[in-house]
Write an enzyme that holds these catalytic residues in place. Structure first.
Site, short mmCIF file in Angstrom:
data_model
loop_
_atom_site.label_atom_id
_atom_site.label_comp_id
_atom_site.label_asym_id
_atom_site.label_seq_id
_atom_site.Cartn_x
_atom_site.Cartn_y
_atom_site.Cartn_z
N ARG A 384 0.82 -1.21 0.00
CA ARG A 384 0.00 0.00 0.00
C ARG A 384 0.85 1.27 0.00
O ARG A 384 0.65 2.16 0.81
CB ARG A 384 -0.93 0.01 1.21
N ASN A 420 2.02 -5.71 -2.51
CA ASN A 420 0.59 -5.87 -2.30
C ASN A 420 -0.12 -4.53 -2.37
O ASN A 420 0.27 -3.58 -1.69
CB ASN A 420 0.34 -6.50 -0.93
N GLU A 421 -1.14 -4.45 -3.20
CA GLU A 421 -2.07 -3.32 -3.25
C GLU A 421 -1.37 -1.97 -3.40
O GLU A 421 -1.72 -1.01 -2.70
CB GLU A 421 -2.95 -3.32 -1.98
N ASP A 422 -0.43 -1.88 -4.30
CA ASP A 422 0.25 -0.59 -4.49
C ASP A 422 -0.49 0.29 -5.49
O ASP A 422 0.11 1.02 -6.27
CB ASP A 422 1.71 -0.83 -4.89
#
Length: 821
Positions: A384, A420-422
């Site tokens: 993130r 993850n989820e960048d």
């Protein structure tokens, strides 16, 4: 020769080799001298800022508390309902008694994990710094010990905010602080092995495998000009030496090959038979001779274009879950026996795959995955965040390098996760797609360079999905978007978007102890055909479109149905590589203050103190090899409905047939059909007797008889508006009393659909056992079917209270305990 990208994607041989100490240090799992000591006792701890000189001159300033290591200084406050978890400094100090047995040897400290930024001092002298909370690092204290008074060792750990460090502060998990993993005192010879790796080459159908054994040395580099004697033995799981070789090498510091050996009659590693070999390397002669051993496994993997996945030449559906390093009482510093029990439960559930979220996890975790046969997606903590400063970017590359170097030899590791989820809204430079793509490609290429045998992977960053070798989009049908009946269509759509698709993260939150008699009323409000991905701030309990995550009841009943549908779908999809449910155990997060248990992500199949929820058994019914039988409702003591109204009795089992008894009388047998949703057809519609009832399920499978029983009371009285809270004592033991709060109407009928938030309080000499991150271990919590519990530790008489907005509070006096704690 490095494989081409095409060869790399099509197939890879397994590798494995694990050293006890560190692939960045050297050390041996077994040596001829006692050169490794775990430093777990005789520590003192202080949470707060200090200057290094104050650490040993601070008695008038601060109070140091005795402590053991591992230790997390957020073990209590991570899920405090009122105050965010502490972010700042923590100091540890102890006195070392060092006695290096080697002539001209070196003395090192090995840290398996210190969160999140750490600095090591001998006396007041800094001897080493490390950024990152999850990978191992070593500090040479040989010279510092000579001048340090009394071996005074101090370690500063900080989890303060730092934009140059991964993971992001917007990550959906707590960035813990402290010496969260073991610390070792290590003695090395003047010249020592830093790392040894075993790299097998084997293909399905081959009867033998070759194993390239490579080494990296550290220490007195002038000695590397001379010939160094080595003996290598490869040993099978029974202890038999299958091959060995003696040689001498003129070795440099860079990694170099010792020898390539052949193993006949190969026993491949797999989830069903996780066979591990052992490599034993002897280096040197005389007083400095040391013997190093590590384990390795032999396997072959292949991702077919658009599925499926092959292991050792045969299709294997990856049946997985996820894990955070987190637990009640200990946070990130879970004791080794609890970690072992957690992984025993994962294996007993029938899983063969796990994604370690969202950072490198401990050596014990990887060892357990090797031993139990769990394939692993392990991930760098680029979570993130966009692409920050040059320091941030280099930190990510260093972290990836360390993770691969330290864990690339485990046969369990299948993929290196790049992040993850960048694509998260609100992150620094989070909208710079080209920068994110460029950085992801750099990590991807670095991973291939460091370990050509494994694929890279990534979850949720659709504008960069072409970069990693294996990709998972966001699919949360039935929770963050759409309904769970849309799952199959979502899989088909995602499959066509990338060459190698896998589905990471799916599931539902459930408040343990909350159950439903009727379908969740929110189901009818959720639109279909609008997408199933989690977008933006869908995790929040306000705003946005209708979704089960925001509008649903969070019952264990609904979670079981969702799990059931997903498993039915995945098990019958022949092209699917696999999936992993999010998450195995509830864990803390600073982002979810308003959850039923504040600051806890409740999507686990078990609670934070490892109590199994009903959903665990749904997975067992599809995945477990051993016969199992579970009647739904062990934590459902009060059911409700109208008199003679039929209610569903659910059984989860992998047995072919189950018979059910109500109050001692058979109500029939059902045959299991995995396509008959829900419960694979093992469900009965029954009219319960008002008052006490008993259900008993019986199955016969594999020569075994399985039985399970639940007892409950059936309530037919309707309830009206909640009026008051009642408290009663339900258990007393060892100086502790457990009390239960019950919300009732004016007639005293429990309000079984209430999700009111209650707050427990205490007056007197005692304490609430709270901040555990569990439904019965939080002083602020939502009711589950109109009730909640908490435990009080007390010796003297105390008064416990419970309150809620616009409700008459309840009180209970707890008498003095005569027993011992």
């Amino acid at each position: 020769m490095t494989p081409t990208r095409r060869a790399f994607l099509v197939g890879s041989a397994a590798l494995c080799a694990t050293t006890l100490v560190s692939s960045r240090l050297m050390a041996a799992s077994t040596t001829t001298t006692p050169d490794v000591t775990i430093l777990d006792k005789d520590w003192e701890f202080y949470r707060g800022p200090l200057e290094p000189w104050q650490v040993w001159h601070s008695e008038e300033l601060v109070t140091w508390e005795p402590q053991t290591v591992p230790h997390c200084f957020n073990h209590y406050d991570a899920c405090d309902p009122d105050i965010p978890a502490y972010r700042g400094s923590g100091w540890y100090r102890t006195k070392l008694k060092a006695a290096n047995p080697y002539r001209d040897g070196r003395t090192m400290l090995l840290f398996e994990g210190a969160a999140q930024t750490s600095e090591v001092f001998m006396g007041t002298t800094s001897v080493g710094k490390h950024i990152g909370g999850y990978n191992e690092f070593a500090v040479d204290i040989t010279d510092a010990l000579k001048t340090s008074k009394d071996g005074a060792l101090a370690i500063h750990c900080s989890n303060a905010r730092d934009l140059d460090r991964m993971p992001s502060d917007l990550s959906d998990f707590t960035l813990y602080g402290g010496l969260i993993r073991p610390v070792h005192l290590v003695y090395l010879p003047e010249l020592a092995i830093e790392s040894i790796y075993s790299v097998p080459e084997w293909h399905p159908g081959d009867t033998s495998a070759t194993v390239s054994v490579t080494a990296r040395l550290s220490g007195n580099t002038t000695r590397t000009a001379s010939q160094i004697p080595f003996t290598i033995k490869l040993i099978d799981s029974s202890g038999k030496v299958v091959t060995q070789q003696k040689l001498s090498k003129n070795a440099g510091q860079a990694e170099f090959e010792l020898a390539t050996l052949t193993i006949p009659a190969v026993q491949p590693w797999s989830p069903e038979t996780p066979t591990l070999y052992r490599c034993e390397v002897t280096m040197g002669t005389g007083a400095d001779t040391s013997v190093t051993t590590h384990r390795f496994g032999i396997r072959h993997t292949k991702f077919e274009a658009q599925g499926p996945f092959l292991l050792n030449g045969k299709r294997l559906l990856l049946r997985g879950t996820h894990r955070h390093e987190d637990g009640a009482y200990y946070a990130a510093a879970m004791p080794a026996d609890q970690v072992r029990e957690e992984f025993r439960l994962i294996k007993a559930m029938g899983a063969n795959f796990i994604r370690l979220a969202h950072y490198q996890q401990s050596r014990q975790v990887l060892d357990l995955c090797d031993e139990l046969g769990l394939l692993v997606w392990e991930e760098v903590p680029w979570c993130r965040s966009g692409v920050g400063s040059a320091t941030f970017q280099q930190h990510g590359k260093d972290t990836l390098t360390a993770m691969i170097d330290q864990h690339r030899n485990h046969p369990s590791v299948l993929m290196w996760g790049l992040g993850n989820e960048d694509d998260w809204p609100g992150e620094l430079n989070g909208d710079d797609r080209e920068a994110i793509r460029t950085y992801m490609r750099e990590l991807h290429e670095l991973s291939h360079k460091l370990d050509p045998s494994r694929v890279t992977s990534y979850r949720r960053c659709d504008f960069a999905r072409d970069i990693p070798d294996v990709y998972s989009p966001s699919i949360w049908a039935g929770w963050y978007g759409g309904r769970y009946t849309e799952y199959a269509a979502a899989l088909e759509k995602a499959r066509k978007a990338v060459p190698h698709f896998i589905h990471m993260e799916w599931g539902a939150d459930s408040h343990a102890g909350r159950h439903a008699e009727d379908p969740d009323p929110a189901l009818g409000t959720v639109a279909t055909g609008k997408g199933t991905a989690e977008k933006g701030f869908d995790y929040k309990l306000t705003g946005g479109t209708q979704r089960m995550a925001k509008d649903g009841e969070w019952s264990e009943t609904y979670a079981c149905d969702l799990f059931d549908w997903y498993l039915k779908t995945s098990e019958s999809t022949p092209w699917l590589t696999g999936t992993a449910q999010w998450v195995f155990k509830d864990f803390t997060t600073p982002l979810r203050v308003e959850n039923p248990v504040p600051r806890v992500n409740q999507k686990g199949l078990i609670t934070r103190d490892m109590q199994l929820k009903e959903g665990y058994y749904v997975f067992q019914s599809f995945w477990a090899k051993e016969p199992m039988l579970r009647l739904y409702g062990h934590s459902f003591p009060l059911r409700w409905g109208k008199a003679r109204q039929k209610r569903t009795a659910r059984v989860y089992s992998n047995c072919s047939e189950v018979e059910l008894f109500l109050n001692g009388k058979s109500v029939g047998r059902r045959k299991r059909d995995p396509n008959d949703f829900p419960c694979a057809g093992l469900r009965w519609e029954l009219a319960f007797t008002e008052g006490r009832n008993e259900l008993r399920a019986v199955a016969h499978e594999g020569g075994k008889t399985l039985e399970d029983t639940v007892q409950f009371r059936y309530e037919t009285r309707p309830w009206s508006k909640p009026v008051k809270l009642l408290l009663r004592t339900v258990a007393t033991q060892n100086g502790r009393s457990t009390v239960e709060a019950e919300l009732v109407d004016v007639a005293g009928v429990r309000c079984l659909d209430s999700r009111a938030v209650v707050r427990f309080s205490l007056a007197g000499d005692g304490r609430l056992i709270d901040n555990l991150g569990t439904p019965d271990g939080s002083r602020v919590v939502q009711l589950a079917n109109g009730r909640a519990r908490i435990t009080v530790d007390h010796r003297e008489a105390v008064v416990v209270g419970v309150s809620s907005d616009n409700i008459i509070p309840g009180y209970q006096e707890l008498g003095k305990h005569n027993g011992q704690a």
